[in-house]
Design a protein around this motif. Structure first.
Motif, PDB file in Angstrom:
ATOM      1  N   ARG A  24     -19.634 -48.668 -17.329  1.00  0.00           N
ATOM      2  CA  ARG A  24     -19.781 -47.314 -17.872  1.00  0.00           C
ATOM      3  C   ARG A  24     -19.454 -47.249 -19.356  1.00  0.00           C
ATOM      4  NH1 ARG A  24     -18.719 -42.579 -13.874  1.00  0.00           N
ATOM      5  NH2 ARG A  24     -19.411 -43.460 -11.895  1.00  0.00           N
ATOM      6  N   ARG A 123      -4.356 -40.221 -16.891  1.00  0.00           N
ATOM      7  CA  ARG A 123      -4.636 -40.216 -15.452  1.00  0.00           C
ATOM      8  C   ARG A 123      -3.996 -41.466 -14.844  1.00  0.00           C
ATOM      9  NH1 ARG A 123      -9.230 -38.201 -12.964  1.00  0.00           N
ATOM     10  NH2 ARG A 123      -8.940 -36.561 -14.533  1.00  0.00           N
ATOM     11  N   THR A 168      -3.398 -39.162  -8.949  1.00  0.00           N
ATOM     12  CA  THR A 168      -4.177 -39.057  -7.718  1.00  0.00           C
ATOM     13  C   THR A 168      -4.052 -40.343  -6.913  1.00  0.00           C
ATOM     14  OG1 THR A 168      -6.390 -38.558  -6.825  1.00  0.00           O
ATOM     15  CG2 THR A 168      -6.300 -39.891  -8.815  1.00  0.00           C
ATOM     16  N   ARG A 228     -14.334 -42.829  -9.332  1.00  0.00           N
ATOM     17  CA  ARG A 228     -14.477 -41.370  -9.286  1.00  0.00           C
ATOM     18  C   ARG A 228     -13.127 -40.679  -9.446  1.00  0.00           C
ATOM     19  NH1 ARG A 228     -15.949 -38.259  -3.924  1.00  0.00           N
ATOM     20  NH2 ARG A 228     -17.225 -40.133  -3.603  1.00  0.00           N
ATOM     21  N   ALA A 229     -12.106 -41.182  -8.733  1.00  0.00           N
ATOM     22  CA  ALA A 229     -10.774 -40.585  -8.826  1.00  0.00           C
ATOM     23  C   ALA A 229     -10.226 -40.678 -10.252  1.00  0.00           C
ATOM     24  CB  ALA A 229      -9.830 -41.284  -7.853  1.00  0.00           C
ATOM     25  N   LEU A 231     -12.063 -40.802 -13.143  1.00  0.00           N
ATOM     26  CA  LEU A 231     -12.860 -40.204 -14.215  1.00  0.00           C
ATOM     27  C   LEU A 231     -13.290 -38.767 -13.973  1.00  0.00           C
ATOM     28  CD1 LEU A 231     -15.162 -43.226 -15.157  1.00  0.00           C
ATOM     29  CD2 LEU A 231     -12.934 -42.596 -16.116  1.00  0.00           C
ATOM     30  N   THR A 232     -13.236 -38.278 -12.733  1.00  0.00           N
ATOM     31  CA  THR A 232     -13.669 -36.907 -12.508  1.00  0.00           C
ATOM     32  C   THR A 232     -12.740 -35.948 -13.254  1.00  0.00           C
ATOM     33  OG1 THR A 232     -14.331 -35.322 -10.804  1.00  0.00           O
ATOM     34  CG2 THR A 232     -12.288 -36.510 -10.418  1.00  0.00           C
ATOM     35  N   PRO A 233     -13.275 -34.896 -13.864  1.00  0.00           N
ATOM     36  CA  PRO A 233     -12.435 -34.019 -14.693  1.00  0.00           C
ATOM     37  C   PRO A 233     -11.289 -33.350 -13.933  1.00  0.00           C
ATOM     38  CG  PRO A 233     -14.753 -33.676 -15.182  1.00  0.00           C
ATOM     39  CD  PRO A 233     -14.708 -34.568 -13.983  1.00  0.00           C
ATOM     40  N   LYS A 234     -11.536 -32.929 -12.709  1.00  0.00           N
ATOM     41  CA  LYS A 234     -10.501 -32.263 -11.923  1.00  0.00           C
ATOM     42  C   LYS A 234     -10.355 -32.998 -10.589  1.00  0.00           C
ATOM     43  CE  LYS A 234     -11.166 -27.683 -13.978  1.00  0.00           C
ATOM     44  NZ  LYS A 234     -11.459 -26.245 -13.718  1.00  0.00           N
ATOM     45  N   PRO A 235      -9.511 -34.023 -10.555  1.00  0.00           N
ATOM     46  CA  PRO A 235      -9.435 -34.851  -9.349  1.00  0.00           C
ATOM     47  C   PRO A 235      -8.706 -34.166  -8.207  1.00  0.00           C
ATOM     48  CG  PRO A 235      -7.748 -35.513 -10.900  1.00  0.00           C
ATOM     49  CD  PRO A 235      -8.591 -34.479 -11.604  1.00  0.00           C
ATOM     50  N   LYS A 236      -9.042 -34.586  -6.986  1.00  0.00           N
ATOM     51  CA  LYS A 236      -8.249 -34.221  -5.827  1.00  0.00           C
ATOM     52  C   LYS A 236      -6.921 -34.970  -5.899  1.00  0.00           C
ATOM     53  CE  LYS A 236     -12.361 -33.974  -2.856  1.00  0.00           C
ATOM     54  NZ  LYS A 236     -13.010 -34.549  -1.631  1.00  0.00           N
ATOM     55  N   TYR A 239      -7.925 -39.110  -2.130  1.00  0.00           N
ATOM     56  CA  TYR A 239      -9.287 -39.462  -1.750  1.00  0.00           C
ATOM     57  C   TYR A 239      -9.203 -40.446  -0.593  1.00  0.00           C
ATOM     58  CZ  TYR A 239     -10.953 -37.428  -6.150  1.00  0.00           C
ATOM     59  OH  TYR A 239     -11.251 -36.568  -7.187  1.00  0.00           O
TER      60      TYR A 239
END
Length: 271
Positions: A24, A123, A168, A228-229, A231-236, A239
């Motif tokens: 990426r 993060r 996360t 995904r965990a 780089l996503t802007p608002k993580p859970k 996961y």
């Protein structure tokens, strides 16, 4: 440019996730005790790390910052399973389990946080396991390490939110890696010949069964979830991945303890 430091990057989930981050266009530093395999990953900078040594963790963060700039994402992916009965597993091996899976990860977090605080963002992704939600026989020390990682992640998330840092967890169930073979080697060492030998043989048969192989997530699927965990802007906060993962956690929460114990014994084939 985002800088990622990921541990366990020499094989398995860590290696695949490191390659995906690099694909990426991110600046990726991959850490492990042996870095030969990391050096073969395109776009991943190898760095030596021994999670049993706090000074090594501090050095890895300092070197990453020197080479690649401030760390934006820390992924704690390294770990292993110390299997065997609680009674028979030596305390030296138990300590090593906690040092690698818990204390080493937290040493990296402690070293990385000042830079993240200064930047006002960051993060932390801790790769845990469904084993951090409930425990089964012969995996007590591994479960303990993941329970601890879960608790520390939850506490940390509340502490660092004020600084723009998020935490996360990724919770795979069974994954098609060499992790299981390593865990069975430890099980053999600890419990193959003592009072738990029959139970250990049953567990080895369970992990070798074709039925379990069909339930395993692929390394690529878990690695993609880690990315995904991260780089996503608002993580859970968590996961989960794996067939029946959410159901297993729900059953562990809702069933009485002894009912869940009985279900676990039946799953593994214990008497």
């Amino acid at each position: 440019m985002t800088t990622v430091l990921i541990t366990g990057a020499s094989s398995g989930i860590g290696a695949r996730a490191a390659a995906r981050f690099a694909g990426r266009g991110l600046t990726v530093v991959g850490a492990a005790r042996s870095i030969d395999a990391i050096a073969r990953l395109d776009g991943v900078i190898p760095i030596e790390l021994d999670l049993r040594d706090e000074a090594s963790a501090t050095h890895a963060v300092a070197e990453t910052t020197r080479i690649a700039g401030p760390i934006d994402v820390l992924v704690n992916c390294a770990g292993y399973g110390e299997f065997g009965s609680v009674e028979e597993t030596s305390l030296d091996h138990a300590r090593q389990q906690l040092e690698v899976n818990v204390l080493g990860a937290m040493a990296l977090v402690r070293a990385a946080l000042p830079g993240m605080r200064e930047a006002g963002r960051g993060r932390v992704v801790n790769v845990s396991s469904l084993a951090g939600e409930f425990a089964a026989p012969l995996g007590g020390w591994y479960h303990a390490s993941k329970f601890a990682l879960e608790a520390l992640s939850d506490s940390l998330r509340g502490e660092v939110r004020q600084f723009g840092i998020d935490v996360t967890l990724v919770q795979p169930s069974y994954v098609a890696t060499e992790w299981h073979e390593t865990a069975m080697v430890h099980l053999e060492r600890a419990s193959a010949r003592g009072p738990y030998a029959e139970m250990a043989a049953t567990m080895r048969a369970y992990f070798a069964s074709p039925g379990l192989a069909r339930q395993m997530s692929t390394v690529d699927a878990v690695a993609e979830l880690v990315v995904r965990a991260a780089l996503t802007p608002k993580p859970k906060t968590r996961y989960r991945i794996g067939p029946g993962a959410n159901l297993a956690v729900a059953l562990a929460t809702l069933l009485p303890d002894r009912a869940f114990d009985a279900m676990t014994r039946k799953q593994f084939g214990y008497a």
